[in-house]
Design a protein around this motif. Structure first.
Motif, PDB file in Angstrom:
ATOM      1  N   GLY A 278      82.269  62.202  16.129  1.00 29.73           N
ATOM      2  CA  GLY A 278      83.162  63.177  16.728  1.00 29.73           C
ATOM      3  C   GLY A 278      82.668  64.602  16.557  1.00 29.73           C
ATOM      4  O   GLY A 278      83.142  65.509  17.244  1.00 29.73           O
ATOM      5  N   GLY A 279      81.724  64.806  15.646  1.00 26.54           N
ATOM      6  CA  GLY A 279      81.167  66.134  15.428  1.00 26.54           C
ATOM      7  C   GLY A 279      79.914  66.404  16.232  1.00 26.54           C
ATOM      8  O   GLY A 279      79.378  67.512  16.193  1.00 26.54           O
TER       9      GLY A 279
ATOM     10  N   GLU B 200      78.892  64.165  22.246  1.00 25.42           N
ATOM     11  CA  GLU B 200      79.950  63.162  22.177  1.00 25.42           C
ATOM     12  C   GLU B 200      81.326  63.805  22.258  1.00 25.42           C
ATOM     13  O   GLU B 200      82.245  63.294  22.899  1.00 25.42           O
ATOM     14  CB  GLU B 200      79.821  62.354  20.889  1.00 25.42           C
ATOM     15  CG  GLU B 200      78.655  61.384  20.876  1.00 25.42           C
ATOM     16  CD  GLU B 200      78.835  60.248  21.874  1.00 25.42           C
ATOM     17  OE1 GLU B 200      79.592  59.307  21.589  1.00 25.42           O
ATOM     18  OE2 GLU B 200      78.223  60.327  22.968  1.00 25.42           O
ATOM     19  N   ASP B 201      81.477  64.951  21.617  1.00 23.76           N
ATOM     20  CA  ASP B 201      82.741  65.677  21.688  1.00 23.76           C
ATOM     21  C   ASP B 201      83.040  66.091  23.131  1.00 23.76           C
ATOM     22  O   ASP B 201      84.169  65.938  23.614  1.00 23.76           O
ATOM     23  CB  ASP B 201      82.672  66.913  20.786  1.00 23.76           C
ATOM     24  CG  ASP B 201      83.940  67.755  20.854  1.00 23.76           C
ATOM     25  OD1 ASP B 201      84.964  67.308  20.313  1.00 23.76           O
ATOM     26  OD2 ASP B 201      83.894  68.842  21.455  1.00 23.76           O
ATOM     27  N   ALA B 202      82.010  66.551  23.842  1.00 23.54           N
ATOM     28  CA  ALA B 202      82.194  66.963  25.233  1.00 23.54           C
ATOM     29  C   ALA B 202      82.561  65.769  26.104  1.00 23.54           C
ATOM     30  O   ALA B 202      83.419  65.870  26.995  1.00 23.54           O
ATOM     31  CB  ALA B 202      80.922  67.632  25.747  1.00 23.54           C
ATOM     32  N   ARG B 203      81.913  64.632  25.867  1.00 20.66           N
ATOM     33  CA  ARG B 203      82.217  63.425  26.643  1.00 20.66           C
ATOM     34  C   ARG B 203      83.666  62.998  26.440  1.00 20.66           C
ATOM     35  O   ARG B 203      84.382  62.688  27.405  1.00 20.66           O
ATOM     36  CB  ARG B 203      81.265  62.297  26.229  1.00 20.66           C
ATOM     37  CG  ARG B 203      81.569  60.959  26.898  1.00 20.66           C
ATOM     38  CD  ARG B 203      80.619  59.871  26.428  1.00 20.66           C
ATOM     39  NE  ARG B 203      80.773  59.549  25.019  1.00 20.66           N
ATOM     40  CZ  ARG B 203      81.697  58.713  24.544  1.00 20.66           C
ATOM     41  NH1 ARG B 203      82.574  58.145  25.373  1.00 20.66           N
ATOM     42  NH2 ARG B 203      81.766  58.449  23.252  1.00 20.66           N
ATOM     43  N   LEU B 204      84.092  62.968  25.202  1.00 14.82           N
ATOM     44  CA  LEU B 204      85.447  62.522  24.902  1.00 14.82           C
ATOM     45  C   LEU B 204      86.495  63.474  25.480  1.00 14.82           C
ATOM     46  O   LEU B 204      87.537  63.030  25.982  1.00 14.82           O
ATOM     47  CB  LEU B 204      85.623  62.386  23.392  1.00 14.82           C
ATOM     48  CG  LEU B 204      84.950  61.154  22.776  1.00 14.82           C
ATOM     49  CD1 LEU B 204      84.810  61.311  21.271  1.00 14.82           C
ATOM     50  CD2 LEU B 204      85.746  59.905  23.112  1.00 14.82           C
ATOM     51  N   ARG B 205      86.243  64.763  25.419  1.00  9.80           N
ATOM     52  CA  ARG B 205      87.211  65.720  25.950  1.00  9.80           C
ATOM     53  C   ARG B 205      87.275  65.653  27.481  1.00  9.80           C
ATOM     54  O   ARG B 205      88.328  65.897  28.074  1.00  9.80           O
ATOM     55  CB  ARG B 205      86.870  67.137  25.475  1.00  9.80           C
ATOM     56  CG  ARG B 205      87.055  67.289  23.966  1.00  9.80           C
ATOM     57  CD  ARG B 205      86.985  68.706  23.485  1.00  9.80           C
ATOM     58  NE  ARG B 205      87.188  68.742  22.027  1.00  9.80           N
ATOM     59  CZ  ARG B 205      88.366  68.683  21.436  1.00  9.80           C
ATOM     60  NH1 ARG B 205      89.463  68.603  22.170  1.00  9.80           N
ATOM     61  NH2 ARG B 205      88.465  68.719  20.125  1.00  9.80           N
ATOM     62  N   LYS B 206      86.159  65.291  28.094  1.00  8.04           N
ATOM     63  CA  LYS B 206      86.155  65.116  29.544  1.00  8.04           C
ATOM     64  C   LYS B 206      86.923  63.854  29.931  1.00  8.04           C
ATOM     65  O   LYS B 206      87.653  63.830  30.934  1.00  8.04           O
ATOM     66  CB  LYS B 206      84.719  65.048  30.055  1.00  8.04           C
ATOM     67  CG  LYS B 206      84.617  64.910  31.562  1.00  8.04           C
ATOM     68  CD  LYS B 206      83.163  64.876  32.004  1.00  8.04           C
ATOM     69  CE  LYS B 206      83.060  64.737  33.526  1.00  8.04           C
ATOM     70  NZ  LYS B 206      81.634  64.701  33.981  1.00  8.04           N
ATOM     71  N   GLU B 207      86.748  62.779  29.148  1.00  7.44           N
ATOM     72  CA  GLU B 207      87.420  61.513  29.433  1.00  7.44           C
ATOM     73  C   GLU B 207      88.901  61.549  29.085  1.00  7.44           C
ATOM     74  O   GLU B 207      89.694  60.771  29.633  1.00  7.44           O
ATOM     75  CB  GLU B 207      86.739  60.382  28.648  1.00  7.44           C
ATOM     76  CG  GLU B 207      85.317  60.086  29.103  1.00  7.44           C
ATOM     77  CD  GLU B 207      84.646  59.031  28.234  1.00  7.44           C
ATOM     78  OE1 GLU B 207      85.266  58.582  27.243  1.00  7.44           O
ATOM     79  OE2 GLU B 207      83.494  58.656  28.542  1.00  7.44           O
TER      80      GLU B 207
END
Length: 364
Positions: free
Chosen positions: A104-105, A109-116
């Motif tokens: 998550g850091g 990966e953080d950008a991917r999750l926030r987009k999804e």
């Protein structure tokens, strides 16, 4: 002109797709098929047995080498890591990361999750998924993949956990790996270290590659004096370690760095590990992977090594993570081309050869 089917090879894209499909299909069986089996059986015994893997979690690291094209594929799900070591013309080594720590850091990966998951500010918090789980990709960890309805049903009738208060639009964690492709050069003595996060919490990429280089140098020097042990270390190895913190560090970074997701070895600060090769590292193992584990857990500090190996679970988890290490050599030196057991590096090799047990484990 028709091409002989025996001479056709899958495309790189199809190989990548097959690897990803294999990972995802396996995770679906663990995470989702298990729920259907439990609901169908209506048995707490069945639930206790088959929900355990789903409620647990595991990262994965896979390598696939094509000897024809010399391409090495590395598929990573989670925060295990693969690093390539290559010796340059001047005798020094390059450490190249072949995977990215997926947490998550990690910025990507953080950008991917926030987009999804738009409009979910807590999808990552303090570098963790929903503020709790660190890996953003993993097998199992079903509480980040099941719907709230499924989790409530399993908890009330069988076994489960209370869903996170931030759970809105699962899944937040996926088992789909990120696949990288690197051309290996066996003529340069390339090797790859694949290890779980327990190793990388203790040693940097450069230290790991340098330690394998040190191990190789020791094997060569021992062989050159007719099998007698020697403590000689070449100048390039000395410069490797003594200049680690200097601006003239003899390492070229060709892969992801800490800024893009590869974390620093946090345990060194936790333990107050001294800097410098002379204070830390030792070469006394016939197995390269065991050599890395020994130096990660203490090296010359035998008291630290013994303590970290003695601590029982779950208390040990506060001081060291799981350690799984493989070192793969691609060199084209002299040899018979066969894969042979290194008996000197195997604790029960002699017993296994005599029919006493079949498990082979490296000494430490």
């Amino acid at each position: 002109m028709l091409q002989d089917p025996a001479l056709t090879f899958p495309t790189p894209a199809s190989v990548d797709a097959a690897i990803k499909k294999g990972f995802v299909t396996l995770d679906d069986e663990i995470t989702h098929d298990s729920v259907q089996k439990v609901l169908k059986s209506k048995s707490k015994v069945v639930a206790a047995e088959i929900l355990a893997p789903a409620l647990s979690g595991s990262c994965a690291l896979l390598s696939f080498y094509d000897s024809r094209s010399k391409e090495l594929r590395v598929a990573c799900t989670g925060d295990s890591r693969a690093v390539l070591g290559r010796r340059t013309g001047n005798g020094k080594w390059i450490a190249t990361a072949l995977s990215l720590d997926q947490t998550g850091g990690t910025e990507s990966e953080d950008a991917r999750l926030r987009k999804e998951h738009p409009n979910e500010p807590y999808v990552t918090m303090n570098g963790r998924i929903l503020g709790n789980l660190e890996p953003s990709r993993a097998f199992g960890d079903a509480v980040y993949k099941w719907t709230k309805e499924t989790q409530d049903k399993l908890k009330s009738s069988y076994f489960g956990r209370t869903p996170s208060k931030y759970l809105k639009t699962p899944p937040y964690v996926t088992a789909e790996p990120v696949v990288t492709t690197t051309t290996v050069d066996p003529t340069k003595g390339d090797f790859v270290v694949m290890a779980s996060d327990g190793l990388w919490e203790m040693l940097t990429n450069e230290e790991v590659v340098g330690l394998v280089g040190q191990w190789l140098e020791k094997q060569a020097s021992t062989s050159s004096v007719g099998g007698r042990s020697t403590n000689s270390t070449s100048g390039w190895l000395q410069s490797w370690f003594t200049t680690q913190k200097a601006s003239t560090l003899p390492i070229e970074h060709h892969g992801p760095d800490e800024a893009s997701g590869q974390r620093a070895p946090i345990r060194q600060q936790q333990w107050g590990v001294p800097t410098g090769q002379d204070q830390r590292f030792v070469v006394e193992d016939k197995n390269a992977a065991t050599h890395l584990v020994r130096n990660a857990l203490g090296g010359k500090d035998s008291d630290m090594l013994s303590a970290l190996l003695t601590l029982p679970a779950p208390y040990a988890r506060r001081y060291r993570d799981d350690l799984t290490v493989q070192v793969i050599f691609f060199g084209e030196g002299e040899g018979n081309g066969k894969v042979e057991l290194n008996k000197e590096a195997s604790a029960t090799a002699n017993g296994a050869a005599n029919g006493v047990g079949g498990e082979v484990r490296a000494k430490l």
